[in-house]
Motif scaffolding. Structure first.
Motif, short mmCIF file in Angstrom:
data_model
loop_
_atom_site.label_atom_id
_atom_site.label_comp_id
_atom_site.label_asym_id
_atom_site.label_seq_id
_atom_site.Cartn_x
_atom_site.Cartn_y
_atom_site.Cartn_z
N ILE A 463 56.40 62.14 -11.28
CA ILE A 463 57.21 61.16 -10.55
C ILE A 463 58.70 61.29 -10.84
O ILE A 463 59.53 61.12 -9.94
CB ILE A 463 56.71 59.73 -10.85
N LEU A 464 59.07 61.60 -12.08
CA LEU A 464 60.49 61.57 -12.44
C LEU A 464 61.35 62.55 -11.65
O LEU A 464 62.48 62.22 -11.30
CB LEU A 464 60.66 61.78 -13.94
N PRO A 465 60.87 63.77 -11.33
CA PRO A 465 61.68 64.61 -10.42
C PRO A 465 61.92 63.93 -9.07
O PRO A 465 62.98 64.08 -8.47
CB PRO A 465 60.83 65.87 -10.27
N ILE A 466 60.92 63.17 -8.59
CA ILE A 466 61.09 62.42 -7.34
C ILE A 466 62.15 61.33 -7.53
O ILE A 466 63.02 61.14 -6.68
CB ILE A 466 59.74 61.78 -6.91
N VAL A 467 62.08 60.64 -8.67
CA VAL A 467 63.02 59.55 -8.94
C VAL A 467 64.44 60.08 -9.07
O VAL A 467 65.40 59.44 -8.60
CB VAL A 467 62.61 58.78 -10.22
N GLU A 468 64.59 61.25 -9.69
CA GLU A 468 65.93 61.85 -9.83
C GLU A 468 66.60 62.01 -8.48
O GLU A 468 67.74 61.56 -8.26
CB GLU A 468 65.82 63.21 -10.52
N SER A 469 65.90 62.65 -7.55
CA SER A 469 66.49 62.87 -6.23
C SER A 469 66.61 61.57 -5.45
O SER A 469 67.55 61.38 -4.68
CB SER A 469 65.66 63.89 -5.44
N THR A 470 65.68 60.63 -5.68
CA THR A 470 65.76 59.33 -5.00
C THR A 470 67.02 58.58 -5.40
O THR A 470 67.67 57.94 -4.55
CB THR A 470 64.51 58.48 -5.33
N MET A 471 67.38 58.64 -6.67
CA MET A 471 68.60 57.96 -7.13
C MET A 471 69.83 58.56 -6.45
O MET A 471 70.71 57.83 -5.96
CB MET A 471 68.72 58.07 -8.65
N LEU A 472 69.91 59.88 -6.40
CA LEU A 472 71.06 60.53 -5.79
C LEU A 472 71.11 60.28 -4.29
O LEU A 472 72.15 59.91 -3.73
CB LEU A 472 71.02 62.03 -6.08
N PHE A 473 69.96 60.46 -3.61
CA PHE A 473 69.90 60.21 -2.16
C PHE A 473 70.16 58.74 -1.85
O PHE A 473 70.74 58.40 -0.82
CB PHE A 473 68.54 60.63 -1.60
N GLY A 474 69.70 57.85 -2.75
CA GLY A 474 69.89 56.42 -2.53
C GLY A 474 71.35 56.03 -2.49
O GLY A 474 71.79 55.30 -1.59
N PHE A 475 72.12 56.51 -3.45
CA PHE A 475 73.55 56.20 -3.47
C PHE A 475 74.27 56.82 -2.26
O PHE A 475 75.15 56.20 -1.66
CB PHE A 475 74.19 56.67 -4.77
#
Length: 557
Positions: A463-475
């Motif tokens: 999950i954490l690789p998903i969360v990493e990109s989610t944080m960047l894409f989210g901002f």
């Protein structure tokens, strides 16, 4: 057979003891590490002792004065002993060094105890006074002016509101100073409030009650909350009429809430709540089923923007900016994590984690291996000095443990990988940093959630690789929502797919129906301590050192 086993284990034991001796030698060489570690340990003991002593008597400043006198006596005795050694040079050098180290350790213990007593005595005495007189303030209804000091915490049955008093409360001839306590209000969940909003509340003050082997009273006391109000009458002014609290924090929280509104306009539940939880630490309600799924999968900490998330963001920045020189990468990383901290509304847990992350980055910038080993205990000491109960805060523990995982466990995992694979970019960039953070934070998660799952490491690694990109894409999505909405919808679509995957993974693990173990309260602390001991032993034995044979701290140990 046993003799052969003994001979095989003998070199292992020697290597471990030699390295352990080297660590103690290193700590004694750097007094800042010695004092910082001693202060953190002694601070826990001092708080425990003072709380128990104040239940039966009041000691005033007797203990600090006694420790100060003892410190002075030890100092003069040390000088006297050093004079004797100078007079008798024939005495062995080893004995002289041993005596010096003993006095250094003793003085550090006394000084740390003195500092901790001076720091905690006013806090614990105020706490003891409130515990002694609190019954006087719960006898009748009261009306008091307050302001909302923290963001609203949503629950399924109500909302929790932390407020500060704007006036002293007098009842039965006793005064409750406005600075001595906060109040926790329990209100129906149809109310809506803003941070800094000024309100008049009417109702009965009640005392916190412990439940299910959980010391709720002590938990709230660590947050300086000693009284509750259940469903009080509340009358609030508009924010435009009167607002209290820190202006900067109020402004940043308002800005954050605007961005949360942008997310809610585009994404459906639970994806919107997942995203604002990951990005801003916004405490949103999930279904009971999904809450259980995140807890049993070992990923509850990810959706609360704890210190762990700052570590994730730091790892993501290093991967994204791989093409930049080391110095430029660190500087950009510092800017990004502090922007994240500001956008999260400068919440306490995120500020603390950002400082810890900045410490590791500055150490990388300085390019000294010793910098990070010095800075972690020193910064932890500063946090505990500023907030003596920080060691009970989950956010602080996650920040420190995740950083320790990156600094000490990651090199060990990398060295193991090098023995198996010559090159493995995916493992080095995605799996191993995630694995080191997950393993290091495991004892904290067990202490907090009282659950052990065999899927925790695997699920976090996925999950954490998903969360990493989610944080960047989210901002980026929120930024483009303000600048150019059509492009933001593309980014939000990607985020929606990623969070759907997040949801599917945790629900799949929950539906497996095995691999999760609820730990009884009496076994939680021993189990967590056993894990910590295992990690410490593994780190001491396997941590890779350059030129170990010629290492100064491993000679003659």
């Amino acid at each position: 057979m046993y003799l052969k086993m003994f001979h095989r284990l003998l070199p292992v034991g020697r290597r471990f003891l030699r390295r352990l001796g080297g660590i103690f030698k290193y700590i004694f060489d750097y007094k800042i590490i010695l004092f910082s570690l001693l202060y953190i340990i002694i601070n826990i003991c001092v708080i425990f002792l003072l709380r128990n002593i104040f239940r039966t008597s009041s000691i005033g400043w007797l203990f600090p004065i006694a420790f100060l006198i003892l410190f002075v006596l030890v100092h003069f005795f040390q000088k006297k002993q050093q004079g004797k050694f100078l007079e008798h040079e024939k005495r062995g050098k080893g004995r002289r060094e041993g005596v010096v180290k003993f006095f250094v350790l003793l003085k550090c213990i006394l000084l740390a105890s003195l500092c901790s007593l001076c720091r905690n005595l006013p806090i614990i005495s105020n706490e003891a006074m409130l515990f002694k007189n609190r019954e006087s303030f719960t006898q009748s209804s009261t009306s008091i002016k307050v302001y909302i000091s923290e963001e609203t915490e949503e629950r399924h049955s109500n909302i929790l509101l932390t407020v500060r008093l704007l006036e002293d409360l007098e009842m039965d001839g006793k005064i409750l100073p406005k600075s001595s306590t906060k109040l926790l209000l329990k209100l129906p969940n149809f109310y809506s409030f803003g941070i800094g909003q000024v309100c008049q509340v009417e109702g009965y003050l009640t005392l916190p009650e412990n439940f299910d082997d959980f010391n709720y009273e002590r938990y709230l006391a660590n947050k300086k909350i000693f009284f509750l109000m259940d469903n009080p009458k509340i009358f609030c002014k508009k924010l435009s009429e009167e607002r209290k609290g820190n202006f900067l924090r109020n402004f940043l929280v308002d800005f954050k809430m605007k961005m949360v509104g942008y997310v809610d306009e585009v994404l459906n539940e639970p994806q919107s709540s997942l995203l604002v939880g990951i990005l801003f630490g916004q405490k949103r309600l999930f279904s009971t089923v999904f809450d259980d799924a995140t807890r049993l999968s070992g990923v509850s900490h990810i959706i609360s923007a704890s210190g762990y998330n700052v570590t994730i963001l730091t790892i993501a920045i290093n991967k994204l900016l791989f093409f930049l020189p080391k110095r430029a990468k660190v500087i950009v990383g510092l800017i990004v994590i502090w922007l994240y901290c500001i956008l999260s509304g400068l919440s306490t847990s995120i500020v603390r984690a950002t400082i810890m992350g900045s410490v590791s980055m500055v150490a990388m910038l300085l390019g000294r291996n010793t910098s990070i080993h010095l800075s972690i205990p020193f910064v932890s000491f500063l946090f505990v000095l500023l907030n003596p109960t920080a060691v009970t805060d989950v956010g602080f523990l996650l920040s420190v443990s995740a950083l320790l995982g990156l600094v000490y466990l990651l090199p060990i995992l990398t060295s193991f990988r090098e023995k198996i694979f010559k090159k493995a970019v995916f493992l080095d960039e995605y799996v191993l940093p995630t694995l080191s953070c997950t393993l290091a934070t495991l004892p904290v998660l067990i202490l907090t959630f009282k659950t052990f799952t065999i899927w925790s490491v695997l699920v976090n690694a996925i999950i954490l690789p998903i969360v990493e990109s989610t944080m960047l894409f989210g901002f980026l999505a929120i930024l483009f929502y303000i600048l150019f909405k059509p492009f933001s919808y593309i980014l939000f679509s990607v985020i929606n797919v990623q969070l759907k995957c997040f949801e599917m993974i945790v629900m799949f693990v929950k539906n497996l129906g095995f691999g999760q173990f609820e730990i009884e309260s009496k076994y939680v602390i021993p189990f967590a301590l056993l894990l910590i001991l295992c990690f410490v032993v593994v780190t001491i034995y396997f941590y890779p050192l350059e030129n170990e044979k010629y290492n100064y701290y491993l000679k003659d140990t």
